[in-house]
Design an enzyme around this catalytic site. Sequence first.
Site, PDB file in Angstrom:
ATOM      1  N   ASP A 149      24.060  36.863  50.670  1.00 32.95           N
ATOM      2  CA  ASP A 149      25.197  37.361  49.886  1.00 32.95           C
ATOM      3  C   ASP A 149      26.413  37.607  50.773  1.00 32.95           C
ATOM      4  O   ASP A 149      26.342  37.455  51.998  1.00 32.95           O
ATOM      5  CB  ASP A 149      24.749  38.645  49.165  1.00 32.95           C
ATOM      6  CG  ASP A 149      25.259  38.711  47.734  1.00 32.95           C
ATOM      7  OD1 ASP A 149      26.338  38.156  47.472  1.00 32.95           O
ATOM      8  OD2 ASP A 149      24.577  39.329  46.897  1.00 32.95           O
ATOM      9  N   GLU A 184      28.584  33.415  47.720  1.00 28.56           N
ATOM     10  CA  GLU A 184      29.885  34.096  47.868  1.00 28.56           C
ATOM     11  C   GLU A 184      30.707  33.910  46.594  1.00 28.56           C
ATOM     12  O   GLU A 184      31.902  34.008  46.612  1.00 28.56           O
ATOM     13  CB  GLU A 184      30.593  33.684  49.161  1.00 28.56           C
ATOM     14  CG  GLU A 184      30.848  32.207  49.363  1.00 28.56           C
ATOM     15  CD  GLU A 184      32.023  31.695  48.534  1.00 28.56           C
ATOM     16  OE1 GLU A 184      31.753  31.095  47.459  1.00 28.56           O
ATOM     17  OE2 GLU A 184      33.188  31.886  48.948  1.00 28.56           O
ATOM     18  N   TRP A 185      29.988  33.599  45.506  1.00 29.72           N
ATOM     19  CA  TRP A 185      30.497  33.607  44.123  1.00 29.72           C
ATOM     20  C   TRP A 185      31.587  32.562  43.843  1.00 29.72           C
ATOM     21  O   TRP A 185      32.367  32.712  42.900  1.00 29.72           O
ATOM     22  CB  TRP A 185      31.007  35.017  43.754  1.00 29.72           C
ATOM     23  CG  TRP A 185      30.167  36.077  44.395  1.00 29.72           C
ATOM     24  CD1 TRP A 185      28.868  36.362  44.080  1.00 29.72           C
ATOM     25  CD2 TRP A 185      30.530  36.956  45.472  1.00 29.72           C
ATOM     26  NE1 TRP A 185      28.405  37.368  44.899  1.00 29.72           N
ATOM     27  CE2 TRP A 185      29.403  37.750  45.755  1.00 29.72           C
ATOM     28  CE3 TRP A 185      31.703  37.137  46.217  1.00 29.72           C
ATOM     29  CZ2 TRP A 185      29.413  38.719  46.770  1.00 29.72           C
ATOM     30  CZ3 TRP A 185      31.716  38.099  47.219  1.00 29.72           C
ATOM     31  CH2 TRP A 185      30.579  38.876  47.482  1.00 29.72           C
ATOM     32  N   GLY A 186      31.662  31.539  44.694  1.00 27.17           N
ATOM     33  CA  GLY A 186      32.647  30.481  44.449  1.00 27.17           C
ATOM     34  C   GLY A 186      34.051  30.850  44.881  1.00 27.17           C
ATOM     35  O   GLY A 186      34.987  30.057  44.732  1.00 27.17           O
ATOM     36  N   ASP A 187      34.236  32.038  45.455  1.00 25.51           N
ATOM     37  CA  ASP A 187      35.585  32.530  45.756  1.00 25.51           C
ATOM     38  C   ASP A 187      36.327  31.690  46.787  1.00 25.51           C
ATOM     39  O   ASP A 187      37.551  31.652  46.788  1.00 25.51           O
ATOM     40  CB  ASP A 187      35.534  33.987  46.242  1.00 25.51           C
ATOM     41  CG  ASP A 187      35.204  34.940  45.104  1.00 25.51           C
ATOM     42  OD1 ASP A 187      35.168  34.481  43.940  1.00 25.51           O
ATOM     43  OD2 ASP A 187      34.973  36.135  45.375  1.00 25.51           O
ATOM     44  N   ASP A 207      28.651  36.971  38.968  1.00 26.03           N
ATOM     45  CA  ASP A 207      27.282  37.180  38.459  1.00 26.03           C
ATOM     46  C   ASP A 207      27.152  36.912  36.963  1.00 26.03           C
ATOM     47  O   ASP A 207      27.936  37.418  36.154  1.00 26.03           O
ATOM     48  CB  ASP A 207      26.839  38.617  38.737  1.00 26.03           C
ATOM     49  CG  ASP A 207      26.656  38.870  40.218  1.00 26.03           C
ATOM     50  OD1 ASP A 207      26.921  37.950  41.018  1.00 26.03           O
ATOM     51  OD2 ASP A 207      26.253  39.987  40.571  1.00 26.03           O
TER      52      ASP A 207
END
Length: 405
Positions: A149, A184-187, A207
């Site tokens: 994460d 890393e959530w696509g950031d 999420d």
Amino acid sequence: MYLLLLLVLSQKQTFAQVKSANGSILAATPPMGWMTWNYFADQIHEKEIMEMADALVKTGMHDAGYHYIFIDDGWQGGRDNRNNIIADPQKFPSGIKALSDYVHSKGLKLGIYSDAAPLTCAGYTASLGFEEQDARTFASWGIDYLKYDYCGAPSDAKTAKHRYKTMADALRKSGREIAFGICEWGDRKPWLWAAEAGGQLWRTTGDVRDKWKRRSEKEGGEGILDIIDVNAGLDQYAGIGHWNDMDMLVVGLNGKKGPSGDLGGTGCTIAEYQSQMSLWSMLASPLAATNDLRTMDEQTKRILLNKEVIQLNQDPLGKQAARKVNDAVWTILVKPLSNGDYAVAVLNRSDAAQTAELKFADLGLNEAYTVRDLWAHKTVAKGKKWKGQVNSHETKVFRLKNIKS
Ligand code: GLA
């Protein structure tokens, strides 16, 4: 020029695929399993994880391809006096190695979780500065997969890439084959760099929650449709050993427990859960169920265990479906398959049932086909088109076989 192109392509292959000693490709197809997070959040316990492993086998999910138990955040109990990361002794009284032996004895694999900063998203001990030591610990426990994460880490892409590569290198050096999931959530557009940094998969959004779509910009958590809309444009970045990860399946949560329950939602409808399974499969996403496997109802089993749909997800050609139509009512995707068939998914985005008139040639499919409906499990048409009703938020999935073949 042709030679140059070949060279570039073959170089891309080498960084994107990690081969084991026996020559097999790590995560050659999207990893499948069950993940602790959306049901238990960080309130996990070895006993319940063992029960989930039992259930994975007993329900036939293991046979259907769900091979991993993924432990998410909350397992950590700090570091010992030699800085070795340890499990929380209350939650894991027998230790992770014993759990891993148990999971392996069932023919399953075990995943674990850490973060590229001092602390994880839920505030537990993480791996920054201890990458090689933690990778060795994970290897000694028999871990097969690491979700890594990015909470508490700097926002720039350069640091992210560096921190992920440091852990990927540490895993490769650990002596054990451990698949690496970047989160890393696509950031920072990980589809552009995560494979090169050593990841077999990377999350593309925030999420997932047990809902169809976000009702306002400000609302936290992604709905199923929100994630589809991001991923459907990323097909060129996925392939064998490197996947766009659309986050967990919320199928069967029914609005209860874990982070999804926090929204006070009632959860998704059956049609919506079925759409999630259909589109996660079409888009070659990892499939991580997160519902309570011990008490699954028949509808949930029917959806999670649809082998014809899972076959699309696990197709060895490794192509993510391409989006051919996207308007206010329809999203239509096409996925080429290894035996020459095509999978076609037709999602009705609108709030009312609609009649679809599908001419295959409009999707670039110019032959006549036998058309098998993978939810009805039967042939529904022969020829160059299909016409029928698609309910609100429902997805029809067809397998098209060239009649001449
Ligand atoms: C982040 C991740 C989630 C989950 C939690 C755990 O939010 O995106 O998938 O792992 O952290 O704290």
